[in-house]
Design a protein around this motif. Structure first.
Motif, PDB file in Angstrom:
ATOM      1  N   SER A 138      55.093 -13.203  -4.235  1.00 26.22           N
ATOM      2  CA  SER A 138      55.874 -12.080  -4.753  1.00 26.22           C
ATOM      3  C   SER A 138      56.729 -11.419  -3.678  1.00 26.22           C
ATOM      4  O   SER A 138      57.556 -10.552  -4.000  1.00 26.22           O
TER       5      SER A 138
ATOM      6  N   GLU B 233      64.066 -10.269 -13.135  1.00 25.36           N
ATOM      7  CA  GLU B 233      62.723  -9.989 -12.634  1.00 25.36           C
ATOM      8  C   GLU B 233      62.738  -8.843 -11.635  1.00 25.36           C
ATOM      9  O   GLU B 233      61.830  -8.002 -11.617  1.00 25.36           O
TER      10      GLU B 233
ATOM     11  N   THR C 168      57.912   0.882  -6.439  1.00 21.73           N
ATOM     12  CA  THR C 168      58.553  -0.421  -6.641  1.00 21.73           C
ATOM     13  C   THR C 168      57.647  -1.545  -6.165  1.00 21.73           C
ATOM     14  O   THR C 168      57.537  -2.593  -6.820  1.00 21.73           O
TER      15      THR C 168
ATOM     16  N   ALA D 209      63.750  -6.371  -4.534  1.00 22.81           N
ATOM     17  CA  ALA D 209      63.547  -5.179  -5.360  1.00 22.81           C
ATOM     18  C   ALA D 209      63.654  -3.902  -4.542  1.00 22.81           C
ATOM     19  O   ALA D 209      64.082  -2.859  -5.061  1.00 22.81           O
TER      20      ALA D 209
ATOM     21  N   GLY E  84      55.239  -2.108  -8.785  1.00 19.49           N
ATOM     22  CA  GLY E  84      55.870  -2.840  -9.878  1.00 19.49           C
ATOM     23  C   GLY E  84      55.960  -4.330  -9.598  1.00 19.49           C
ATOM     24  O   GLY E  84      55.730  -5.164 -10.483  1.00 19.49           O
ATOM     25  N   VAL E  85      56.309  -4.694  -8.370  1.00 18.48           N
ATOM     26  CA  VAL E  85      56.366  -6.099  -7.974  1.00 18.48           C
ATOM     27  C   VAL E  85      54.991  -6.746  -8.107  1.00 18.48           C
ATOM     28  O   VAL E  85      54.855  -7.865  -8.638  1.00 18.48           O
TER      29      VAL E  85
ATOM     30  N   THR F 168      57.061 -10.660 -19.784  1.00 16.53           N
ATOM     31  CA  THR F 168      57.982  -9.875 -18.961  1.00 16.53           C
ATOM     32  C   THR F 168      58.884  -9.013 -19.839  1.00 16.53           C
ATOM     33  O   THR F 168      59.125  -7.835 -19.546  1.00 16.53           O
TER      34      THR F 168
ATOM     35  N   GLY G  70      58.112   0.129 -11.588  1.00  8.23           N
ATOM     36  CA  GLY G  70      57.712   1.055 -10.548  1.00  8.23           C
ATOM     37  C   GLY G  70      58.089   2.495 -10.827  1.00  8.23           C
ATOM     38  O   GLY G  70      57.762   3.373 -10.034  1.00  8.23           O
TER      39      GLY G  70
ATOM     40  N   ALA H  61      60.798  -5.273 -12.087  1.00  7.58           N
ATOM     41  CA  ALA H  61      59.862  -4.721 -11.108  1.00  7.58           C
ATOM     42  C   ALA H  61      60.243  -3.294 -10.727  1.00  7.58           C
ATOM     43  O   ALA H  61      59.376  -2.425 -10.596  1.00  7.58           O
TER      44      ALA H  61
ATOM     45  N   GLY I  77      59.921  -9.096  -4.026  1.00  3.20           N
ATOM     46  CA  GLY I  77      59.695  -7.720  -3.618  1.00  3.20           C
ATOM     47  C   GLY I  77      60.740  -7.203  -2.647  1.00  3.20           C
ATOM     48  O   GLY I  77      61.196  -6.059  -2.760  1.00  3.20           O
TER      49      GLY I  77
ATOM     50  N   LEU J 240      53.949  -7.396 -11.787  1.00  2.00           N
ATOM     51  CA  LEU J 240      54.541  -8.632 -12.324  1.00  2.00           C
ATOM     52  C   LEU J 240      53.849  -9.861 -11.764  1.00  2.00           C
ATOM     53  O   LEU J 240      53.509 -10.791 -12.498  1.00  2.00           O
TER      54      LEU J 240
END
Length: 324
Positions: free
Chosen positions: A49, A250, A272, A56, A275-276, A300, A258, A254, A53, A279
């Protein structure tokens, strides 16, 4: 239960509902498959991830600033292909800064269109998604890229090495998250991003250079994308020219998960990161319980709808519309 109690519960669910749902998912997956909470699986999920991430983190600034960035997937493909191609031509020591410079130039161009020309960010970045994809295909000649001498280069350290037993992608993700969290929450620039996203007109009348702030959020997002492209290239030492295709959705999922509002003005780097991870662990859990990978797309979508609903509910203080 009194109306006041229901309102309080609704407020808690609106603000923390996605975290509660995440805990429920984690407990359910752990009960369904004990391997889900194994240390190697946890590290594997976080490592896989990390690239998403890092992207994001940059998009968080854009969204808090009241805009969108749908070009990050194509931009990541561009960064990956460019650094792999230049690696064999000029060496990694020059390839990396050249790739960062080109990616930052793309981010600056988007920031100029959205910030200074005040064009709609959705339209601009959607158009740049296709434009950058075409640029990537042109650069690569429609071919995939591979490093010729995989054994004789130090380039692999960004994606394959580890320090103190922790994979390097996780360390890069964590370090960047800490730095950007401080930038967003403890500096004048971060406060300006919140102000511009919360009320751009008021920010302008307060003397905040709105166009410059928006411009810088896109440059920062491009820097994060370039970092993600470097990690991806280093991890695989080769890449398809569509490696980032679809990642923009995606990444946005994420960021919204978040707690960053699509309306701008709210969100944090720490959330955030959460959130990552949500997922990543949900997708991993679905695979471990035996569901096919394509089920992830449906899940998702459901998560995005849930997150947007909770975001709106948090702003009005209740889960349901007062006229429902």
């Amino acid at each position: 239960m009194t109306a006041l109690s229901r309102q309080k519960i609704g407020g808690v669910l609106a603000r923390q509902g996605i975290l509660i749902a995440f805990v429920v998912f984690m407990v359910g997956f752990a009960m369904a498959n004990q391997r889900f909470i194994a240390v190697d699986n946890v590290f594997g999920v976080i490592r896989s991830s990390a690239i998403l991430g890092v992207m994001a983190l940059g998009v968080t600034f854009v969204v808090i600033g009241g805009n969108l960035d749908l070009s990050v997937g194509s931009m990541m493909s561009f960064s990956t292909i460019v650094v792999l191609d230049l690696h064999d031509k000029v060496g990694p020591a020059l390839a990396i800064p050249l790739m960062f410079a080109m990616t930052l130039a793309l981010g600056a161009f988007i920031g100029f269109l959205v910030g200074y020309l005040k064009l709609n960010s959705l339209i601009v970045t959607l158009g740049m998604l296709s434009a950058i994809h075409g640029l990537t295909l042109t650069w690569s000649g429609g071919k995939n890229m591979d490093i010729a001498d995989k054994e004789g280069t130090w380039f692999a350290i960004f994606g394959q090495s580890s320090a103190l037993g922790i994979p390097m992608p996780i360390l890069i993700f964590a370090l960047l998250a800490v730095v950007l969290s401080v930038l967003l929450s403890k500096t004048p620039f971060g406060r300006k991003v919140y102000a511009v996203g919360g009320n751009g007109t008021a920010a302008t009348f307060s003397g905040i250079p709105r166009a410059r702030v928006v411009f810088m959020t896109y440059v920062l997002s491009a820097f994060c994308v370039a970092t993600a492209g470097l990690m991806q290239a280093s991890r695989s030492m080769g890449s398809q020219n569509t490696v980032g295709q679809g990642l923009e959705l995606e990444v946005l999922a994420a960021v919204i998960l978040g707690g960053a509002s699509l309306l701008g003005g709210s969100g944090t780097v720490f959330k955030t990161v959460i959130g990552v991870l949500i997922l990543g662990f949900i997708q991993n859990g679905l695979l471990l319980v035996g569901l096919e990978f394509y089920v992830q797309y449906v899940v998702t979508w459901v998560i995005i709808i849930l997150a947007v609903w909770l975001d709106i509910a948090a702003k009005r203080g209740r889960l349901w519309s007062p006229i429902a």
